[in-house]
Design an enzyme around this catalytic site. Structure first.
Site, PDB file in Angstrom:
ATOM      1  N   ASP A   1     -18.275  30.346  -3.146  1.00 21.58           N
ATOM      2  CA  ASP A   1     -18.913  30.454  -4.455  1.00 21.58           C
ATOM      3  C   ASP A   1     -20.209  29.651  -4.544  1.00 21.58           C
ATOM      4  O   ASP A   1     -21.222  30.147  -5.032  1.00 21.58           O
ATOM      5  CB  ASP A   1     -17.950  29.989  -5.553  1.00 21.58           C
ATOM      6  CG  ASP A   1     -16.835  30.986  -5.821  1.00 21.58           C
ATOM      7  OD1 ASP A   1     -17.046  32.186  -5.573  1.00 21.58           O
ATOM      8  OD2 ASP A   1     -15.756  30.565  -6.273  1.00 21.58           O
TER       9      ASP A   1
ATOM     10  N   LYS B   1      -7.041  30.530  -7.137  1.00 27.32           N
ATOM     11  CA  LYS B   1      -7.851  29.789  -6.170  1.00 27.32           C
ATOM     12  C   LYS B   1      -7.232  28.456  -5.759  1.00 27.32           C
ATOM     13  O   LYS B   1      -7.405  28.012  -4.619  1.00 27.32           O
ATOM     14  CB  LYS B   1      -9.262  29.580  -6.715  1.00 27.32           C
ATOM     15  CG  LYS B   1     -10.063  30.877  -6.837  1.00 27.32           C
ATOM     16  CD  LYS B   1     -11.488  30.630  -7.288  1.00 27.32           C
ATOM     17  CE  LYS B   1     -12.248  31.935  -7.416  1.00 27.32           C
ATOM     18  NZ  LYS B   1     -13.663  31.733  -7.801  1.00 27.32           N
TER      19      LYS B   1
END
Length: 273
Positions: free
Chosen positions: A101, A65
């Protein structure tokens, strides 16, 4: 046919291909979604090869990420705030990096679990990447307080300081021991403790009446965090499977311009666990 994938290492366990396949069938979208194993030393090259072969977008999971953030040419505000990217969209003007997220967990808590965040006392456990992507969406939901607590107190304080100038109520950062005497309506475990079958070492008495204990971990039944929360009086317990589905829906909408219904997909996943 439009191609999408989730890239990570390891990746064979990922539920994302099934989730996006169900989304595509539900919305009448024609696409292919696969799992892509990213070499630890060749993430950027793998992404560029996928794009060159006609790929339209990627979901990004552990451990890439941060590399995805660096690779993106443009970032959404929530990706910039998180400092990490879990969704890449390929366009004529380059690569857009997003982080879905935080929006995913917020929607799971407020919609699927029916637990409001506005005006509530919220505790976020952990100061790593999982926690970082959650801070801005939680602040935007206008809680009464947001406390970030971490085993290493200085890391929690640093993360809280990063969001102190976001134009929203600033969060507070502290160590676990400093939570003693406080009570919260929503407690979110964003630590990695559940991966090692452990629970954060928290003071007793943190759970207010009617409180929600939320573990980002999923697929393991009751985690040690959830068992400890039940013993401490949490009224509601939840794992992170709904977060997984909701963040995927955010990615799907970014790519395809349509938001799928998540409830039936979540129900199918729960039934198969």
């Amino acid at each position: 046919m439009d191609r999408y994938a989730v890239i990570g290492n390891p990746i064979s366990h990922s539920k994302s291909p099934r989730i996006h396949g169900l989304f595509a069938a539900q919305t009448g979208q024609t696409l292919v979604y696969e799992a892509l194993l990213g070499p630890l030393d060749a993430f950027a090259a793998t992404v560029q090869a996928f794009r060159a072969a006609g790929g339209r977008g990627l979901n990004v999971t552990v451990p890439f990420k941060l590399e995805a953030f660096d690779l993106a040419d443009h970032h959404t505000p929530r990706a910039r705030a998180a400092g990490a990217v879990n969704t890449l969209a390929f366009g004529s003007d380059g690569i857009l990096g997003d982080n879905t997220d935080g929006a995913g967990i917020l929607r799971d808590i407020t919609i699927n679990q029916g637990c409001p965040v506005e005006g509530r006392r919220v505790l976020l456990l952990g100061a790593g990447g999982a926690a970082r992507g959650t801070v801005l969406p939680l602040l935007e939901a206008a809680p009464a307080t947001l406390v970030i607590a971490n085993r290493t107190a200085s890391k929690a304080a640093e993360l809280a300081e990063e969001f102190s100038s976001a134009g929203l109520m600033p969060p507070l950062g502290c160590g676990f021991a400093e939570l003693a005497g406080q009570r919260f309506d929503v407690i979110i475990n964003a630590t990695s403790a559940s991966l090692s079958d452990a629970a954060p070492d928290l003071p007793v008495g943190l759970y207010a009446p009617g409180s929600l204990a939320y573990d980002m971990m999923y697929g393991r039944g009751d985690t040690p965090f959830m068992r400890a929360a039940r013993a401490q009086g949490a009224a509601h317990l939840c794992d992170g499977l709904g977060m997984l589905v909701e963040q995927a829906a955010e990615s799907f909408q970014l790519w395809r311009g349509i938001r799928p219904e998540t409830a039936p997909v979540l129900a199918q996943l729960r039934a198969s666990l």
